[in-house]
Design a protein around this motif. Structure first.
Motif, mmCIF file in Angstrom:
data_model
loop_
_atom_site.group_PDB
_atom_site.id
_atom_site.type_symbol
_atom_site.label_atom_id
_atom_site.label_comp_id
_atom_site.label_asym_id
_atom_site.label_seq_id
_atom_site.Cartn_x
_atom_site.Cartn_y
_atom_site.Cartn_z
ATOM 1 N N ALA A 171 1.561 -0.583 6.422
ATOM 2 C CA ALA A 171 1.699 0.670 7.163
ATOM 3 C C ALA A 171 2.171 0.416 8.585
ATOM 4 O O ALA A 171 3.061 1.110 9.103
ATOM 5 C CB ALA A 171 0.366 1.417 7.165
ATOM 6 N N GLN A 172 1.583 -0.595 9.241
ATOM 7 C CA GLN A 172 1.991 -0.918 10.602
ATOM 8 C C GLN A 172 3.423 -1.446 10.618
ATOM 9 O O GLN A 172 4.218 -1.118 11.509
ATOM 10 C CB GLN A 172 1.043 -1.939 11.213
ATOM 11 N N SER A 210 0.856 -1.177 0.000
ATOM 12 C CA SER A 210 0.000 0.000 0.000
ATOM 13 C C SER A 210 0.894 1.231 0.000
ATOM 14 O O SER A 210 2.128 1.114 -0.016
ATOM 15 C CB SER A 210 -0.913 -0.011 1.231
ATOM 16 N N PHE A 211 0.298 2.411 -0.014
ATOM 17 C CA PHE A 211 1.071 3.651 0.093
ATOM 18 C C PHE A 211 0.183 4.732 0.680
ATOM 19 O O PHE A 211 -1.048 4.677 0.585
ATOM 20 C CB PHE A 211 1.622 4.082 -1.270
ATOM 21 N N ASP A 212 0.832 5.719 1.302
ATOM 22 C CA ASP A 212 0.067 6.817 1.897
ATOM 23 C C ASP A 212 0.739 8.170 1.712
ATOM 24 O O ASP A 212 0.361 9.146 2.363
ATOM 25 C CB ASP A 212 -0.196 6.556 3.385
ATOM 26 N N THR A 213 1.731 8.262 0.824
ATOM 27 C CA THR A 213 2.359 9.553 0.571
ATOM 28 C C THR A 213 2.942 9.594 -0.830
ATOM 29 O O THR A 213 3.317 8.552 -1.395
ATOM 30 C CB THR A 213 3.446 9.865 1.609
ATOM 31 N N LEU A 214 3.032 10.814 -1.365
ATOM 32 C CA LEU A 214 3.662 11.039 -2.660
ATOM 33 C C LEU A 214 4.976 11.786 -2.520
ATOM 34 O O LEU A 214 5.532 12.269 -3.507
ATOM 35 C CB LEU A 214 2.711 11.828 -3.577
ATOM 36 N N ASN A 215 5.467 11.889 -1.294
ATOM 37 C CA ASN A 215 6.787 12.466 -1.058
ATOM 38 C C ASN A 215 7.720 11.364 -0.573
ATOM 39 O O ASN A 215 7.672 10.963 0.584
ATOM 40 C CB ASN A 215 6.727 13.588 -0.026
ATOM 41 N N PRO A 216 8.596 10.867 -1.443
ATOM 42 C CA PRO A 216 9.473 9.749 -1.055
ATOM 43 C C PRO A 216 10.733 10.184 -0.327
ATOM 44 O O PRO A 216 11.573 9.340 -0.015
ATOM 45 C CB PRO A 216 9.829 9.121 -2.400
ATOM 46 N N HIS A 217 10.875 11.460 -0.025
ATOM 47 C CA HIS A 217 12.146 11.977 0.485
ATOM 48 C C HIS A 217 12.089 12.381 1.949
ATOM 49 O O HIS A 217 12.928 13.151 2.416
ATOM 50 C CB HIS A 217 12.596 13.158 -0.385
ATOM 51 N N THR A 265 3.388 13.780 5.377
ATOM 52 C CA THR A 265 2.910 12.982 4.242
ATOM 53 C C THR A 265 1.891 13.804 3.465
ATOM 54 O O THR A 265 1.193 14.658 4.013
ATOM 55 C CB THR A 265 2.279 11.670 4.706
ATOM 56 N N THR A 266 1.801 13.532 2.183
ATOM 57 C CA THR A 266 0.848 14.239 1.329
ATOM 58 C C THR A 266 0.412 13.337 0.189
ATOM 59 O O THR A 266 1.197 12.520 -0.301
ATOM 60 C CB THR A 266 1.466 15.520 0.755
ATOM 61 N N LEU A 267 -0.833 13.474 -0.210
ATOM 62 C CA LEU A 267 -1.339 12.787 -1.398
ATOM 63 C C LEU A 267 -1.626 13.777 -2.519
ATOM 64 O O LEU A 267 -2.255 13.440 -3.517
ATOM 65 C CB LEU A 267 -2.597 11.977 -1.042
ATOM 66 N N GLU A 268 -1.138 14.997 -2.340
ATOM 67 C CA GLU A 268 -1.199 15.993 -3.409
ATOM 68 C C GLU A 268 -0.016 15.756 -4.339
ATOM 69 O O GLU A 268 1.137 15.749 -3.890
ATOM 70 C CB GLU A 268 -1.133 17.401 -2.827
ATOM 71 N N GLY A 299 5.611 7.938 6.412
ATOM 72 C CA GLY A 299 4.773 7.393 5.361
ATOM 73 C C GLY A 299 5.429 6.334 4.518
ATOM 74 O O GLY A 299 6.633 6.102 4.557
ATOM 75 N N VAL A 300 4.576 5.669 3.713
ATOM 76 C CA VAL A 300 5.013 4.668 2.742
ATOM 77 C C VAL A 300 4.789 5.273 1.364
ATOM 78 O O VAL A 300 3.645 5.470 0.938
ATOM 79 C CB VAL A 300 4.222 3.363 2.893
ATOM 80 N N PRO A 301 5.853 5.617 0.633
ATOM 81 C CA PRO A 301 5.671 6.282 -0.665
ATOM 82 C C PRO A 301 5.175 5.332 -1.742
ATOM 83 O O PRO A 301 5.439 4.128 -1.708
ATOM 84 C CB PRO A 301 7.066 6.808 -0.990
ATOM 85 N N ALA A 302 4.456 5.887 -2.691
ATOM 86 C CA ALA A 302 3.990 5.107 -3.834
ATOM 87 C C ALA A 302 5.164 4.719 -4.717
ATOM 88 O O ALA A 302 6.182 5.417 -4.782
ATOM 89 C CB ALA A 302 2.974 5.919 -4.633
ATOM 90 N N LEU A 303 5.016 3.597 -5.402
ATOM 91 C CA LEU A 303 6.034 3.176 -6.359
ATOM 92 C C LEU A 303 6.039 4.111 -7.566
ATOM 93 O O LEU A 303 5.006 4.661 -7.948
ATOM 94 C CB LEU A 303 5.770 1.747 -6.807
ATOM 95 N N GLY A 304 7.204 4.282 -8.166
ATOM 96 C CA GLY A 304 7.319 5.051 -9.397
ATOM 97 C C GLY A 304 7.584 6.527 -9.229
ATOM 98 O O GLY A 304 7.784 7.235 -10.221
ATOM 99 N N LEU A 305 7.617 7.027 -7.989
ATOM 100 C CA LEU A 305 7.771 8.463 -7.797
ATOM 101 C C LEU A 305 9.125 8.978 -8.275
ATOM 102 O O LEU A 305 9.262 10.158 -8.600
ATOM 103 C CB LEU A 305 7.572 8.816 -6.323
#
Length: 600
Positions: free
Chosen positions: A475-476, A63-70, A208-211, A74-80
């Protein structure tokens, strides 16, 4: 424009005196010369004429909960990584060589105490505004303050960061306590992810952000279904599309990652046509799980592609912050109870190799007895290392492969070591001098790993040890890893062919106390610190290899994990509409160089 001077969070120390430089260059190699000359046409492992178009879909787990991998949270989405860029980028056919990307050129001090980057005037953010030196300085500041622990560790060595003009940025670096310069720092600054200062504005970088965050890369986020799906679209007017370092890559118009909670479900989705390509790490699934009409009639291909990079150092990692695992004799004993020869044959169809190094499948792995430069490095710490490190090669316990009952000789030796450490068997259970039982939990994120952990736990039961297995959601699991809230976990470390500063992030004493670091084992050893720190100071490839082998040997004799298995090949299954270049680079196949036949 007047001179810009960017002060970092703390007052910066005076930078070192200006050193001689070799003049502007198109790239930099950690050791030796660049393989690609100025003005090269394209990378050697791409098809420069690859057609554009179509969609590449991947069915993935988690799963993922953020679009900031840096950041840590949070757990960033793949491909960012496809949306962000850095000043330089790697050639994956060289151990550690970087070529210009956002920076069209760089100048490096002869002693590597400073580096100056000249930003490409064509470099643009997704909104069309130019990438400037101010963006670079902003990126350093926010990642130094809020970035992942490894980046904070690296960027703390920057003593001066300045922008003489909007397209030029210069960094100078502090010397080590012994007066040497960390020779990797110019490369690490070249790989720093660059963010838009104007876009972030008052937005908090550390949350974390999903924007979707605009970048300068070849893709941007098209849509997000939090935790379930993320889709990227190729930027049609991507500023770097004609750069030689980018030709033949990023060919699909869209990239689609669909998340599944269970890997077996993800595999079935791929077979049903809901995914186009899949990397397989489970030999059992590779052997039998792909059978079906699409494989039998040739619509799905399975390929085993050799690679020459270090594979994952995967194992059951002890958290030595726990008193239970503080004694090396205990850790060594627990690695002796399982018949891994039987496990490899039964669970993995005999196609994996047992991992006996932190850098498996590479020239970096320690071998035989230490000699030459490696011996010189280790001899400096002779009084703090186990004597046997110098007199016999490190070797894993050998089992006969007869089955779960394990080797009686190994079990006897394990009980002897446990007794030396103060443990005794009473009424069939192992207890300490106060009668407290030896019991702990193995934390997992992937249910497919349970069979390994359960077999390991069953083998420990023969020593009177109670090991329970617990799988939690991603996430846990990530939150507990970041807090080091586990006894043992099944995880891994991964290194390149040119290890450097990240080794302190993996194994260094300072990282052991930093939440979110990769020092999962909690290693606090001055010898490890000193050798790991010296790796980035190596001036030749031979010296680097010797120092990494020395570190590998010290870590192996520390028994910080129960090693599992690795593979010398990448196993990829894909539908035949996906095509790949004929040449596979040193580090293995890269999906970003593939293309969709006829753009479908």
């Amino acid at each position: 424009m007047t001179r810009l001077l960017f002060s970092l969070a703390l007052l910066l120390l005076a930078g070192p005196a200006a050193a001689d430089t070799t003049g502007p260059t198109h790239g930099i190699a950690m050791h030796g010369d660049l393989r690609l000359p100025p003005g090269f046409a394209a990378l050697p492992y791409v098809n420069p004429a690859a057609p554009k178009g179509g969609t590449i879909r991947q069915a993935v787990t988690g799963s993922f909960d953020t679009l900031n991998p840096h950041i840590v949270k949070g757990v960033p989405a793949l491909g960012l990584g496809l949306t962000f860029e850095s000043l330089l980028t790697r050639s994956w056919d060289e151990p550690f060589s970087l070529y210009g990307l956002l920076a069209e050129s760089l100048e490096v001090a002869d002693d590597r105490s400073a580096v100056t980057f000249r930003i490409n005037p064509k470099a643009r953010w997704h909104d069309g505004t130019p990438v400037t030196a101010d963006d670079v300085l902003f990126s350093l500041a926010v990642q130094r303050a809020h970035g992942t622990p490894n980046r904070r560790l690296f960027y703390a060595k920057v003593t001066t960061a300045e922008a003489p003009d909007p397209r030029t940025v210069r960094f100078a670096f502090a010397a080590n306590p012994d007066g040497t310069i960390d020779r990797e720092m110019p490369l690490l600054m070249g790989l720093m992810p660059i963010h838009s200062k104007a876009w972030w504005g008052d937005r908090p970088f550390d949350r974390t952000t999903l924007e979707p965050i605009p970048g300068s890369g070849p893709y941007r986020v098209a849509s997000v279904d939090p935790g379930r799906r993320i889709t990227y679209e190729r930027v049609p007017d991507y500023w770097g599309r004609d750069l030689p370092i980018r030709l033949g890559q990023f060919n699909a118009d869209r990239l689609d990652y669909v998340y599944y909670r269970d890997d077996s479900v993800a595999l079935e989705a791929f077979k049903a046509g809901e995914g186009d390509v899949r990397r397989e790490i489970d030999p059992a699934k590779w052997a039998t799980g792909y059978d079906g009409p699409a494989l039998r009639d040739g619509r799905i291909l399975r390929e085993e592609l050799p690679h020459r990079r270090p594979d994952f150092a995967r194992g059951l990692i002890f958290n030595t912050r726990r008193p239970l695992f503080a004694d090396v004799r205990v850790r060594r004993a627990l690695g002796m109870a399982t018949d891994f020869a039987w496990m490899g044959r039964t669970l993995f169809h005999g196609v994996l190799a047992r991992t006996a190094s932190y850098y498996p499948n590479s020239e970096l792995a320690a071998r035989g007895l230490p000699e030459g430069e490696e011996l010189r490095v280790l001899a400096a710490f002779g009084d703090r290392l186990p004597p046997e490190l110098f007199t016999r090669p490190f070797a894993l316990p050998q089992s006969d492969g007869s089955g779960p009952a394990g080797s009686r000789g190994n079990l006897r030796e394990a009980l002897r070591l446990l007794a030396e450490a103060g443990w005794r068997v009473r009424d069939g259970r192992l207890t300490d001098s106060g009668g407290r039982p030896f019991a702990f939990e193995i934390l997992l994120a992937d249910p497919s790993e349970e069979r390994i952990a359960l077999e390991f736990a069953r083998s420990l039961d023969r020593l009177g040890i109670a090991a329970s297995v617990r799988a939690v959601d991603s996430a846990q699991f990530q939150a507990r890893l970041e807090r080091f809230d586990f006894d043992m976990t099944l995880r891994w470390w991964i290194s390149s062919l040119s290890p450097g500063n990240e080794q302190l992030y993996y194994y260094g004493s300072e990282a052991a106390g930093q939440e979110g670091s990769r020092n999962l084992a909690g290693i606090r050893d001055p010898v490890v610190d000193a050798i790991a720190r010296s790796i980035a100071e190596a001036t030749t490839r031979a010296d680097l290899v010797a120092r990494v082998r020395a570190l590998d040997r010290v870590l192996s004799w520390g028994h910080y994990m129960v090693p599992l298995f690795h593979s010398p090949v990448d196993r990829l299954a894909h539908w035949t509409r996906l095509k790949r270049p004929e040449t596979t680079p040193l580090y293995g196949p890269l999906i970003e160089t593939w293309w969709v036949e006829d753009g479908r």
